[in-house]
Motif scaffolding. Sequence first.
Motif, PDB file in Angstrom:
ATOM      1  N   LYS A 241      12.694   4.472   9.455  1.00  0.00           N
ATOM      2  CA  LYS A 241      12.105   5.727   8.959  1.00  0.00           C
ATOM      3  C   LYS A 241      10.643   5.595   8.553  1.00  0.00           C
ATOM      4  CE  LYS A 241      16.115   7.905   8.842  1.00  0.00           C
ATOM      5  NZ  LYS A 241      16.547   9.258   9.050  1.00  0.00           N
ATOM      6  N   PHE A 242      10.101   4.395   8.621  1.00  0.00           N
ATOM      7  CA  PHE A 242       8.683   4.231   8.255  1.00  0.00           C
ATOM      8  C   PHE A 242       7.834   4.671   9.445  1.00  0.00           C
ATOM      9  CE2 PHE A 242       9.784   0.232   5.509  1.00  0.00           C
ATOM     10  CZ  PHE A 242      10.590   1.026   4.712  1.00  0.00           C
ATOM     11  N   ARG A 243       7.325   5.880   9.390  1.00  0.00           N
ATOM     12  CA  ARG A 243       6.647   6.396  10.578  1.00  0.00           C
ATOM     13  C   ARG A 243       5.188   6.747  10.320  1.00  0.00           C
ATOM     14  NH1 ARG A 243      11.538  10.509  11.331  1.00  0.00           N
ATOM     15  NH2 ARG A 243      11.374  10.205   9.086  1.00  0.00           N
ATOM     16  N   THR A 244       4.635   6.261   9.199  1.00  0.00           N
ATOM     17  CA  THR A 244       3.196   6.414   8.965  1.00  0.00           C
ATOM     18  C   THR A 244       2.591   5.049   8.659  1.00  0.00           C
ATOM     19  OG1 THR A 244       3.449   6.795   6.595  1.00  0.00           O
ATOM     20  CG2 THR A 244       3.443   8.747   7.977  1.00  0.00           C
ATOM     21  N   ARG A 245       1.349   4.857   9.078  1.00  0.00           N
ATOM     22  CA  ARG A 245       0.641   3.593   8.837  1.00  0.00           C
ATOM     23  C   ARG A 245      -0.772   3.900   8.375  1.00  0.00           C
ATOM     24  NH1 ARG A 245       3.801   3.884  13.090  1.00  0.00           N
ATOM     25  NH2 ARG A 245       2.190   4.973  14.281  1.00  0.00           N
ATOM     26  N   VAL A 246      -1.182   3.283   7.270  1.00  0.00           N
ATOM     27  CA  VAL A 246      -2.563   3.450   6.813  1.00  0.00           C
ATOM     28  C   VAL A 246      -3.421   2.473   7.596  1.00  0.00           C
ATOM     29  CG1 VAL A 246      -4.150   3.289   4.860  1.00  0.00           C
ATOM     30  CG2 VAL A 246      -1.837   4.177   4.516  1.00  0.00           C
ATOM     31  N   THR A 247      -4.411   2.999   8.340  1.00  0.00           N
ATOM     32  CA  THR A 247      -5.210   2.118   9.203  1.00  0.00           C
ATOM     33  C   THR A 247      -6.654   1.989   8.758  1.00  0.00           C
ATOM     34  OG1 THR A 247      -5.669   3.965  10.671  1.00  0.00           O
ATOM     35  CG2 THR A 247      -3.801   2.568  11.249  1.00  0.00           C
ATOM     36  N   GLY A 248      -7.095   2.835   7.804  1.00  0.00           N
ATOM     37  CA  GLY A 248      -8.484   2.728   7.387  1.00  0.00           C
ATOM     38  C   GLY A 248      -8.727   3.378   6.043  1.00  0.00           C
TER      39      GLY A 248
ATOM     40  N   THR B 104       4.577   7.154   2.004  1.00  0.00           N
ATOM     41  CA  THR B 104       5.633   7.977   1.436  1.00  0.00           C
ATOM     42  C   THR B 104       7.017   7.355   1.536  1.00  0.00           C
ATOM     43  OG1 THR B 104       4.342   9.847   2.256  1.00  0.00           O
ATOM     44  CG2 THR B 104       6.536  10.328   1.372  1.00  0.00           C
TER      45      THR B 104
ATOM     46  N   ASP C 254       2.649  13.514  -3.616  1.00  0.00           N
ATOM     47  CA  ASP C 254       3.160  13.270  -2.265  1.00  0.00           C
ATOM     48  C   ASP C 254       4.629  12.829  -2.365  1.00  0.00           C
ATOM     49  OD1 ASP C 254       2.278  12.618   0.715  1.00  0.00           O
ATOM     50  OD2 ASP C 254       3.526  10.942   0.055  1.00  0.00           O
ATOM     51  N   LEU C 255       4.882  11.971  -3.342  1.00  0.00           N
ATOM     52  CA  LEU C 255       6.200  11.345  -3.482  1.00  0.00           C
ATOM     53  C   LEU C 255       7.241  12.257  -4.154  1.00  0.00           C
ATOM     54  CD1 LEU C 255       7.989   8.779  -3.418  1.00  0.00           C
ATOM     55  CD2 LEU C 255       6.837   8.022  -5.514  1.00  0.00           C
TER      56      LEU C 255
ATOM     57  N   VAL D 281       0.875  -1.169   0.000  1.00  0.00           N
ATOM     58  CA  VAL D 281       0.000   0.000   0.000  1.00  0.00           C
ATOM     59  C   VAL D 281       0.911   1.216   0.000  1.00  0.00           C
ATOM     60  CG1 VAL D 281      -1.684   1.332   1.353  1.00  0.00           C
ATOM     61  CG2 VAL D 281      -1.816  -1.164   1.286  1.00  0.00           C
ATOM     62  N   TYR D 282       0.578   2.227  -0.791  1.00  0.00           N
ATOM     63  CA  TYR D 282       1.462   3.386  -0.864  1.00  0.00           C
ATOM     64  C   TYR D 282       1.552   4.118   0.469  1.00  0.00           C
ATOM     65  CZ  TYR D 282       3.455   7.912  -1.723  1.00  0.00           C
ATOM     66  OH  TYR D 282       4.270   9.009  -1.639  1.00  0.00           O
TER      67      TYR D 282
ATOM     68  N   ARG E  20       9.094  15.001  -2.075  1.00  0.00           N
ATOM     69  CA  ARG E  20       9.941  14.357  -1.070  1.00  0.00           C
ATOM     70  C   ARG E  20      11.240  13.879  -1.740  1.00  0.00           C
ATOM     71  NH1 ARG E  20       8.977  13.419   4.701  1.00  0.00           N
ATOM     72  NH2 ARG E  20      11.018  12.599   5.208  1.00  0.00           N
TER      73      ARG E  20
END
Lengths: 334, 260
Positions: free
Chosen positions: A192-199, A79, A108-109, A76-77, A112
């Motif tokens: 460095k992965f500090r975001t999670r898609v939860t819904g 960043t 978004d990408l 899942v995408y 960055r």
Amino acid sequence: MDKTEYKDIFVFAEQREGVLQEVAAELLGKARELADKSGERVRALLLGENVAPLAAECIARGAHAVLLVEAPELAVYTTEPYAQAMYHLVATRHPSILLLGATTIGRDLAPRLSARLATGLTADCTGLEISDDGDLLMTRPAFGGNLMATILCKEHRPQMSTVRPGVARPRPLDPGARGDVERVTIPFNPVKFRTRVTGFEPAERSRVDIAAARVLVSGGRGMGGAEGFRLLESLADALGAEVSSSRAAVDDGVAARERQVGQTGKTVRPDLYIAAGISGAVQHLAGMEESGYIVAINKDRTAPVFQVADLGIVGDARQIIPALERRIRLTRSK
Amino acid sequence: MNTIVCIKQVPDTTEIKLDPVTGTMIREGVPSIMNPDDRSGLELALQLRERHGGTVTVITMGPRQAEAILREALALGVDRAILLSDRKFAGADTLATSNTLAGALRALPFDVIITGRQAIDGDTAQVGPQIAEHLDLPQVTYVERASLETPAALRVRRAVEEGHQTVEVDLPCLLTVLAGAVEPRYMSVRGIIEAYNKEIEQWDYSRVTVDERAIGLAGSPTRVFKSFSRGAKNACEPRELPVEEAVDLILAGLREKFII
Ligand SMILES: Cc1cc2nc3c(=O)[nH]c(=O)nc-3n(C[C@H](O)[C@H](O)[C@H](O)COP(=O)(O)OP(=O)(O)OC[C@H]3O[C@@H](n4cnc5c(N)ncnc54)[C@H](O)[C@@H]3O)c2cc1C
Ligand SMILES: Cc1cc2nc3c(=O)[nH]c(=O)nc-3n(C[C@H](O)[C@H](O)[C@H](O)COP(=O)(O)OP(=O)(O)OC[C@H]3O[C@@H](n4cnc5c(N)ncnc54)[C@H](O)[C@@H]3O)c2cc1C
């Protein structure tokens, strides 16, 4: 920086849930056209989980070769994993140009990545050309579409740009095309992965605000009621547009009040406004005359709507609208 | 929780008219406003402060006149306002702008940095994610709502093509916020009066932690090579044609304008 060390065009082959996005096909076609002129090669950067089957489609759409990265981190995408993978591919291979679709993912990408690569980025382009010096001329709207600007990135590589969906046409699928598919493994840094898609909550299509739409198909009393508005709905569907209306159609109960354009309705400024069976009373024009491109269809040659139209067609909207829809669906399916 | 909001002064582009003869933009008389996405971002920051305490700081890079939007923010109740102004910052593209802003943000305490998604003049939507990269922060773009999920993470709602995603992001982080997502509050009379007694901090290059070669015109990899307007609009000559030919004409028009 030695520019001669940078060559070839890289295209981010955006996929969502294993489906190659239309804009990726468009960009591969555009990149191939530019590359054929400059004698370079096009590489599709295909990232995701279980996306290998899309490599053939990238090649059939114009890529000479594919760089394939399959990893669960890319399912899942988000960043950072995508930025790390793209950075690795670009920093080790030195393309001259890197194109991404101007989607919520691309926009978004790309910034960055441009900051990580310390190179320039042009946003939301509607035109790409190669200059006589071999640099990329990137044309884009600014100031809410009031100004077009051509941007250059002369001393930095890669030259990066996000490109608006729909501005280039995909090449017809060439099933005979052949190309290399190279698998690449990325040394991810998961710290460095500090975001999670939860819904996720899918949008209800009809709730889109007409004031925010990029394309509006608008109808008036001349559409002849509910049946005529169904023709508009169907064209809007083919164009990815929204339906709006004049006040007369709202008063007749054919369109919802929130769809009304004009002095006592909403002011809209889409890139394209198609006015079908609308006379063009001043109160209506006040709400739409700043639209980017206005197509008016009316059976009366003297209808005031033609005074603000960029393209005016005298004819029966109830015939022209479905014919237009058929042709758009036809070009899209090619 | 301490939040810093990056705000930009922009011409109100919905008020821009095109000269009917030359087709060029008429900029005179167009009011300067706080960028709409930034207003929503500021509102979100004020709401986070109401719920969780802490401070809200606003910062803008621009000429002296940009103080107007800082005053407006002070009237809305922010704790601190900073104007970044130096000739060295001028002529910046988004990369150089983000380097300057990041250089200033390094000197400030924060848990969350908020930017607008997009400024309505430059229209690039690039500065936010570029700042996040320079400061090594996680980013969430197209944000409509945010709340504290745990002491160390935010729960964020973001808009994408197919609907809305819920994302959890670790603090500290950077969010880019959409206009219309949160209804900005109005200034109160008291707020406006008080704003005039509050100080606007003036920062020049000496306060910013960044290499001089990474800012201003010299630090900008992109250049506007030329710009042109859409062209003057004349009343069109309506054409009467058989249906399929009319469709050909419409399709040609849409292609020329890059709509399809
Ligand atoms: C104070 C005030 C505020 C108003 N605010 C608004 C507003 O916000 N928005 C708004 O829209 N109006 C507003 N109006 C109403 C406005 O004056 C017009 O009456 C209204 O816009 C007319 O709508 P129409 O063009 O759909 O209908 P009509 O004026 O009836 O026009 C129908 C058109 O369709 C054409 N036509 C018929 N059949 C066909 C066909 N088969 N193919 C192609 N063309 C065909 C006809 O030639 C005609 O031009 C306001 C009026 C007032 C007084
Ligand atoms: C016609 C034209 C086209 C341009 N095209 C490009 C291009 O393609 N690529 C490029 O790199 N540059 C481009 N630029 C330069 C760019 O507009 C400037 O660098 C500008 O300072 C920042 O970009 P933006 O307005 O697009 O901001 P955006 O990236 O859209 O702004 C997003 C958010 O960042 C924050 N922000 C932005 N600027 C400031 C500021 N000065 N102070 C505080 N916060 C701020 C705000 O919160 C804002 O909502 C262009 C300029 C012009 C005039």
